[in-house]
Design an enzyme around this catalytic site. Structure first.
Site, mmCIF file in Angstrom:
data_model
loop_
_atom_site.group_PDB
_atom_site.id
_atom_site.type_symbol
_atom_site.label_atom_id
_atom_site.label_comp_id
_atom_site.label_asym_id
_atom_site.label_seq_id
_atom_site.Cartn_x
_atom_site.Cartn_y
_atom_site.Cartn_z
ATOM 1 N N CYS A 68 -12.842 9.649 -3.753
ATOM 2 C CA CYS A 68 -13.074 9.723 -2.308
ATOM 3 C C CYS A 68 -12.271 10.827 -1.631
ATOM 4 O O CYS A 68 -12.527 11.159 -0.478
ATOM 5 C CB CYS A 68 -12.768 8.382 -1.637
ATOM 6 S SG CYS A 68 -11.021 7.958 -1.652
ATOM 7 N N CYS A 79 -8.875 1.763 -0.473
ATOM 8 C CA CYS A 79 -7.877 2.327 0.441
ATOM 9 C C CYS A 79 -6.622 1.456 0.478
ATOM 10 O O CYS A 79 -5.501 1.970 0.495
ATOM 11 C CB CYS A 79 -8.458 2.473 1.844
ATOM 12 S SG CYS A 79 -9.801 3.669 1.939
#
Length: 128
Positions: free
Chosen positions: A35, A104
Site C-alpha cells: 500500500c 494500518c
C-alpha cells in the site's frame, strides 16, 4: 454507514504526537510495500517509562489515525505495557477500521515494537 468512525476521522484530521524527537532513545520505521504506507516512531524512555512518543507517517487516513492512536495508548506507559500493544487494541480504540484497512493498525503495532527493540538494543550496548 460511513467508511471511517468519528474517532478515525478525528485522529486523521487532528493527529496527536506528530513530529520528531531529536534525542529519541528508540526509533522504529516500518513500511508496507503493497500500500506504500511508511511509519516512523520515536520514543523517549526514562526510568523504563515512555515519557514521550512522536510519529511521522506517510500514508492514508487509516495509517495516520492508527499511528496517532497508538502513540496515545502507550504515552506514559511502562515499556512492559507498551510491548503488549496489539493492532486489535489500536483498531478498537479507533472504534474499528474497515477490514481492508486493518493492515494500518498492524503497521502501528510493528512500528512501536521496532522502536522498543531499538531502545532495548541501545540500552544493552550502553551497559543499561
Amino acid at each position: 454507514m460511513a467508511l471511517y468512525s468519528e474517532k478515525v476521522m478525528d485522529h486523521f484530521i487532528n493527529p496527536r504526537n506528530v513530529g520528531v524527537i531529536e534525542d529519541a532513545n528508540g526509533v522504529g520505521e516500518v513500511g508496507n510495500a503493497k500500500c506504500g504506507d511508511i511509519m516512523k516512531m520515536y520514543l523517549k524512555i526514562e526510568d523504563d517509562t515512555i515519557k514521550d512518543v512522536k510519529f511521522e507517517t506517510f500514508g492514508c487516513a487509516s495509517a495516520i489515525a492508527s499511528s496517532s492512536m497508538a502513540t496515545e495508548l502507550i504515552k506514559g506507559q511502562p515499556v512492559s505495557e507498551a510491548m503488549k500493544l496489539t493492532n486489535k487494541a489500536v483498531a478498537e480504540a479507533l472504534d474499528g477500521l474497515p477490514d481492508y484497512k486493518m493492515h494500518c493498525s498492524v503497521l502501528a503495532e510493528e512500528a512501536i515494537r521496532a522502536a522498543l527493540e531499538d531502545y532495548n538494543n541501545k540500552s544493552k550496548s550502553n551497559g543499561g
